[in-house]
Design a protein around this motif. Structure first.
Motif, PDB file in Angstrom:
ATOM      1  N   VAL A   1       0.842  -1.206   0.000  1.00 62.76           N
ATOM      2  CA  VAL A   1       0.000   0.000   0.000  1.00 62.76           C
ATOM      3  C   VAL A   1       0.877   1.256   0.000  1.00 62.76           C
ATOM      4  O   VAL A   1       0.615   2.225  -0.725  1.00 62.76           O
TER       5      VAL A   1
ATOM      6  N   MET B   1      -1.334   4.621  -6.887  1.00 58.06           N
ATOM      7  CA  MET B   1      -1.963   4.133  -8.124  1.00 58.06           C
ATOM      8  C   MET B   1      -3.347   3.577  -7.834  1.00 58.06           C
ATOM      9  O   MET B   1      -4.230   3.640  -8.683  1.00 58.06           O
ATOM     10  N   VAL B   2      -3.514   3.025  -6.640  1.00 59.32           N
ATOM     11  CA  VAL B   2      -4.792   2.405  -6.302  1.00 59.32           C
ATOM     12  C   VAL B   2      -5.807   3.458  -5.853  1.00 59.32           C
ATOM     13  O   VAL B   2      -7.013   3.306  -6.061  1.00 59.32           O
ATOM     14  N   ALA B   3      -5.298   4.523  -5.243  1.00 61.69           N
ATOM     15  CA  ALA B   3      -6.200   5.504  -4.639  1.00 61.69           C
ATOM     16  C   ALA B   3      -7.170   6.082  -5.673  1.00 61.69           C
ATOM     17  O   ALA B   3      -6.758   6.496  -6.751  1.00 61.69           O
ATOM     18  N   PRO B   4      -8.464   6.104  -5.321  1.00 60.54           N
ATOM     19  CA  PRO B   4      -9.464   6.595  -6.268  1.00 60.54           C
ATOM     20  C   PRO B   4      -9.443   8.123  -6.408  1.00 60.54           C
ATOM     21  O   PRO B   4      -9.944   8.659  -7.405  1.00 60.54           O
TER      22      PRO B   4
ATOM     23  N   PHE C   1       2.469   1.385  -3.630  1.00 59.54           N
ATOM     24  CA  PHE C   1       1.604   1.547  -4.809  1.00 59.54           C
ATOM     25  C   PHE C   1       0.266   2.206  -4.498  1.00 59.54           C
ATOM     26  O   PHE C   1      -0.589   2.294  -5.368  1.00 59.54           O
ATOM     27  N   GLY C   2       0.081   2.661  -3.243  1.00 60.42           N
ATOM     28  CA  GLY C   2      -1.185   3.263  -2.848  1.00 60.42           C
ATOM     29  C   GLY C   2      -1.628   4.385  -3.774  1.00 60.42           C
ATOM     30  O   GLY C   2      -2.810   4.539  -4.061  1.00 60.42           O
TER      31      GLY C   2
ATOM     32  N   LEU D   1      -4.665   5.592   2.513  1.00 57.67           N
ATOM     33  CA  LEU D   1      -3.676   4.912   1.669  1.00 57.67           C
ATOM     34  C   LEU D   1      -2.368   5.700   1.622  1.00 57.67           C
ATOM     35  O   LEU D   1      -1.284   5.151   1.764  1.00 57.67           O
TER      36      LEU D   1
END
Lengths: 298, 316
Positions: A48, A54-57, A51-52, A92
């Motif tokens: 997290v 990239m994942v974070a909306p 790469f958080g 994140l």
């Protein structure tokens, strides 16, 4: 009269017994439930943190004034805060700050503490007295107060928080290392290395440290847990990470003011802290079980 | 306990206290900016700051300033004046100390009320259902940040149920009920956490005694389980449990600092933080020194009680 000099082969060092113990340890580690749960959480956390973004909306700093204090929903899984910022995205991003501070702080205090403990334990005498009495002095302050004091001297900010946390945990590393060193200092392989005329510093690094490493590894894992807690506390007090950066502690202190309107602001960042701390605690406890021959494994 | 051991411990104590006072003193010369500037405010002229520095004796050599500071504390109990309120720091500490002690005391009590029954029941059947759930609870307790525990308790008992106030303080002179309502949530915050830590220690202290030969002998000769527990196990585990309480008191002090800040509890911990935020360093020095002295003395008493209670430990 013949004198037999002990060769290094006669006194076998535990750390030198080839690869079997490593394989053996890995096998036991994988079977240890607590250690594995801890490892999973820690790996997830590292993922997290890395790469958080990239994942974070959402952008963790982006304000949305049409969605102030929005409760948890599909659009905002953890809800939004008083500026309409997405709390999930902020949690994140917060992982990165938390881990960064924890790893750097523990890196500094571990290096300093282990060196001090190694020197004190191995050399003994007045050096030992001097170092350990100084550690006693640092140890005499309640941890949080000492950290606050260091922050008072250095000033606010996340970098200074790392230094403050590092200073607080140096005595623990020094004590743990010294204890471990004392237990191996009198072993035959150290005497043998001395008899062979190796330098004290070389003996410390080559022979003493590798055989005293167990407790230090355990302490490192437990200290990472403490460091995450300490960073969150300092940020909660307004001394660590400064706004608008998303730090878990900071988010909680902001949420403290809005518990009635937006209880989720006070829940999710705390949950993130607890799970991360648990991960490192589990890993540390598991490693202690596995590395310490005195504890029984059940 | 030999007199020599006692003297040796006391001399170490004095040495540590000396070091502690040097560390606390060194805050003032180490922080950027002059205390005179803090007291006069940002708009004061350089000239006025210099005059005040002279009046406050800040241009004297540091050892002289240190001796003056420590001398005032040791001889007259005088910590000097606050830079912000300009009132006596000693008065402030005397006013706040009972609040901190009361909070720590109630928290310790709550902690023990959790740890003793939980620790004992889980040690009696290690690996059983109760033991497992106790160990899960204590793992959570050890990992939960105290300030988050505080927030959760406020959410439940103050915001949702409306039973207890979410912050503030009433002195016990205003009536026990009012005081109790205010102390409960902060004490519960610190107590739940310290209780879960102590549960683990109580459990392992008991397990150690349970494995002893005399326990097996007592069982073998037909002593009932209740009697074995009260007469043999608890009595012998008491030594370790006293030590645990001593160690926990020291840890609690640290936890209480945090809890005081969340609940706006007027003790020494919140004093330390406000003085840091306001750059009121003489107050921070005093709070830090007081806490460290308490911490050190508690640790020493714990060690000594350990030696006193356990006749098999003899220190030369």
């Amino acid at each position: 009269m013949s004198v037999t000099t002990p060769s290094m082969r006669d006194v076998q060092e535990p750390a030198d017994r080839g690869r079997r113990p490593v394989v053996d340890f890995a096998r036991r580690f994988v079977r240890h439930r607590l250690a594995m749960v801890g490892t999973t959480i820690v790996l997830l956390l590292v993922f997290v943190a890395a790469f958080g973004r990239m994942v974070a909306p959402y952008d963790p700093l982006a304000m949305d004034f049409t969605a102030l204090f929005a409760p948890p929903s599909w659009a905002h899984p953890f809800g939004t805060d008083e500026f309409g910022r997405d709390i999930f995205a902020r949690v994140l991003y917060g992982a990165r700050i938390s881990l960064q501070v924890a790893f750097i702080a523990v890196g500094i205090s571990g290096t300093a503490g282990v060196l001090l403990g190694l020197v004190a334990g191995f050399l003994g005498g007045w050096i030992d007295e001097l170092v350990m009495r100084f550690m006693d002095v640092l140890f005499a302050f309640p941890a949080v107060l000492l950290a606050i004091t260091v922050m008072a001297i250095l000033g606010r900010g996340v970098g200074n928080a790392m230094v403050a946390i590092a200073i607080v945990y140096i005595p623990i590393f020094a004590r743990v290392t010294r204890g471990a060193v004392l237990s191996v200092r009198g072993r035959e392989y150290v005497t043998a290395a001395r008899a062979l005329g190796k330098s004290p510093f070389g003996i410390m690094l080559r022979h003493v440290l590798p055989n005293a490493i167990g407790p230090i590894i355990v302490q490192t894992s437990l200290s990472l847990a403490f460091a995450i807690l300490a960073e969150a506390a300092l940020s909660y007090f307004g001394l660590g990470t400064q706004p608008p950066d998303p730090s878990w502690g900071r988010m909680l202190s902001e949420g403290r003011g809005f518990l009635q309107q937006a209880p989720w602001m006070g829940i999710f960042p705390g949950l993130a802290i607890m799970v991360s701390v648990m991960g490192f605690n589990f890993l540390g406890d598991g490693l202690r079980d596995l590395l310490d021959p005195r504890t029984n494994r059940n | 306990m030999s007199l020599r051991y006692l003297l040796q411990r006391l001399s170490t104590l004095l040495l540590v206290l000396f070091g502690v006072s040097v560390v606390a003193f060194s805050i003032q010369p180490l922080v950027p900016g002059s205390p005179a500037r803090v007291r006069l405010g940002v708009q004061a002229t350089e000239e006025n700051v210099r005059i005040l520095e002279e009046q406050m004796g800040l241009n004297r050599p540091l050892p002289v300033q240190y001796a003056d500071w420590v001398g005032g504390i040791v001889l007259r109990g005088d910590f000097g004046d606050s830079l912000i309120t300009r009132t006596s720091i000693t008065d402030e500490i005397v006013r706040r100390l009972p609040a901190t002690l009361a909070l720590a005391g109630v928290a310790l009590l709550i902690g023990l009320l959790i740890a003793l029954p939980l620790g004992i029941t889980s040690a009696l059947k290690p690996g059983g259902k109760r033991d497992l759930s106790a160990s899960v609870v204590s793992q959570i307790g050890v990992s939960i940040p105290d300030f988050w525990m505080g927030i959760l308790l406020i959410l439940l008992f103050a915001e949702t149920l409306g039973w207890l106030p979410s912050s503030g303080y009433e002195p016990i002179s205003e009536g026990f009920f009012a005081w109790g309502r205010h102390v409960l949530l902060p004490a519960l915050t610190a107590g739940l956490i310290s209780g879960s830590i102590m549960t683990r220690f109580v459990r392992s202290a008991l397990l150690e005694v349970l494995g002893m030969d005399y326990v097996r002998t007592a069982r073998a000769k037909g002593v009932g389980p209740r009697k074995v527990l009260t007469k043999h196990v608890l009595r012998n585990a008491a030594i370790s449990i006293v030590t645990i309480i001593g160690l926990q008191m020291a840890t609690l002090l640290s936890s209480v600092v945090v809890v005081e800040i969340i609940f706006a509890w007027p003790g020494l911990g919140s004093l330390a933080l406000t003085s840091t935020l306001q750059r009121d360093y003489p107050v921070l020095q005093a709070a830090l020194l007081m806490a460290a002295v308490a911490f050190t003395v508690i640790n020493l008493l714990t060690d000594l009680s350990y030696v006193l209670l356990d006749p098999s430990i003899e220190y030369a």
